[in-house]
Design an enzyme around this catalytic site. Structure first.
Site, mmCIF file in Angstrom:
data_model
loop_
_atom_site.group_PDB
_atom_site.id
_atom_site.type_symbol
_atom_site.label_atom_id
_atom_site.label_comp_id
_atom_site.label_asym_id
_atom_site.label_seq_id
_atom_site.Cartn_x
_atom_site.Cartn_y
_atom_site.Cartn_z
ATOM 1 N N ARG A 86 -2.964 -7.692 5.815
ATOM 2 C CA ARG A 86 -2.026 -7.264 5.608
ATOM 3 C C ARG A 86 -0.059 -7.384 5.843
ATOM 4 O O ARG A 86 0.903 -7.238 5.381
ATOM 5 C CB ARG A 86 -1.969 -5.561 4.589
ATOM 6 N N LYS A 188 3.962 -2.262 3.007
ATOM 7 C CA LYS A 188 3.460 -1.295 3.837
ATOM 8 C C LYS A 188 5.304 -1.719 4.970
ATOM 9 O O LYS A 188 5.125 -1.500 5.738
ATOM 10 C CB LYS A 188 2.984 -1.083 4.704
ATOM 11 N N GLU A 224 1.496 6.103 -7.007
ATOM 12 C CA GLU A 224 0.360 6.290 -6.140
ATOM 13 C C GLU A 224 0.707 8.187 -5.147
ATOM 14 O O GLU A 224 1.587 8.627 -6.084
ATOM 15 C CB GLU A 224 0.881 5.790 -4.417
#
Length: 343
Positions: A86, A188, A224
């Site tokens: 990620r 992220k 989210e």
């Protein structure tokens, strides 16, 4: 600088908060002129040139994962290979040099070993939180990718993300947007979280635990929950999680999906409309920091959706939490391959 083995720090392990504590040792690796140079450091401060892209243009990304002491006394990391994958997806999106697997894993392992004194013992509900942080650095003025990069890993012993632990929370649908379509919502990067600070603050000022975001295009689909992914459970035990190009792919959520399927639950990963909340008998949010947190209510304008009795965690949410936590503590053979032993 201490090296493993060490005597455990004198801490109240059962009452740790989710906050920063300087443990005295962190990993630093700098990419410069085509090669990596790594070392451990006792200094928590980072000195950067003022022109660094991380400071001026937000060229930075990060990860979060935990080290646990298992029931057998081992110290393990939970699925660090997925954090590596990620952070490099984030790096590619921001035109940053990808981090080699050996640099990433060396950083995690050395930080755990050299801070062994701060790894909570088994049975206290606490863990050692690790923060891999990646920055574009160097002398620069114009908008372009950095030529040098700094990768660092630091850690802190932590307790539950929410102060009440595994207790249902009440969320407020935010009027703010977290991420733009086709933007960076699915990686992220720090900017995503900075964009949500005001929404979270306003939710808490109004008595809610956190904000829940909708999609920025139609404002009808769930995106989210603060820093976590959302899931709902229907009366026929179907676990439903939202999917969109703006949602970060949570390692905890991906794990939760596999665990739910192993328990015989049906799973749907698809866009989830806000109006579908009325169909859920249970709901929760999941992520590295909180693991799983049950949701009691979601308030959107004048309407409030309630899940279960609105007071206690639902039966399936509780079972999923306990199963996932057992896996992380090395008490579940079926998913033991998810654990990476460090000590």
């Amino acid at each position: 600088m201490c090296a493993f083995p060490q005597t455990k720090a004198s801490l109240d392990w059962s009452n740790l908060s989710f906050s920063y504590m300087d443990t005295g040792s962190r990993y630093r690796a700098c990419y410069r002129n085509g090669s990596w140079d790594a070392h451990m450091s006792a200094d928590k401060n980072i000195t950067l040139p003022e022109g660094s892209q991380a400071l001026n243009y937000g060229q930075q990304c990060f990860e979060g994962l935990k080290a646990y002491t298992t029931a057998s006394g081992d110290v393990v990391l939970f699925r660090p290979d997925m954090n590596l994958a990620r952070i490099n997806r984030s790096a590619r999106r921001l035109l940053m040099q990808e981090i080699p697997a050996d640099i990433f894993m060396e950083g995690l392992e050395r930080v755990v070993r050299e801070n062994y004194a701060f790894v909570p013992p088994y049975g206290h509900g606490a863990s050692l939180y690790l923060r891999p942080l990646y920055l574009g650095i160097g002398d620069n003025l114009g908008l372009k990718s950095a030529s040098e990069f700094l990768f660092t890993v630091y850690c802190s012993p932590v307790g539950p993300y929410y102060k009440d632990g595994f207790k249902p929370i009440h969320l407020m649908v935010s009027d703010y947007d977290r991420a733009a379509p086709h933007g960076t919502g699915n990686v992220k990067v720090g900017g995503n979280y900075a964009a949500g600070l005001l929404a979270s603050q306003e939710a808490r000022q109004k008595g809610f635990a956190e904000a829940i975001f909708l999609d920025a295009t139609t404002r009808t689909y769930i995106d989210e929950v603060g820093t976590s992914n959302f899931f709902g459970i229907t009366a026929d035990n179907t676990l439903i999680t939202p999917v969109s190009s703006s949602i970060l792919e949570s390692i905890t959520r991906l794990s939760l999906v596999e665990v739910a399927q192993s328990m015989g639950m049906k799973v749907e990963q698809r866009p989830v409309a806000l109006s579908e909340l009325e169909n859920f008998v249970e709901a929760g949010c999941c992520g590295t920091a909180a693991v799983i947190t049950p949701i009691s209510h979601v308030t959107s304008g004048e309407r409030t959706y309630q899940f279960g009795d609105g007071v206690s965690a639902g039966q399936m949410t509780t079972r999923l939490y306990e199963r996932l936590f057992d896996i992380q503590l090395g008490k579940d053979e079926e998913f033991s391959h998810w654990l990476h032993k460090v000590i």
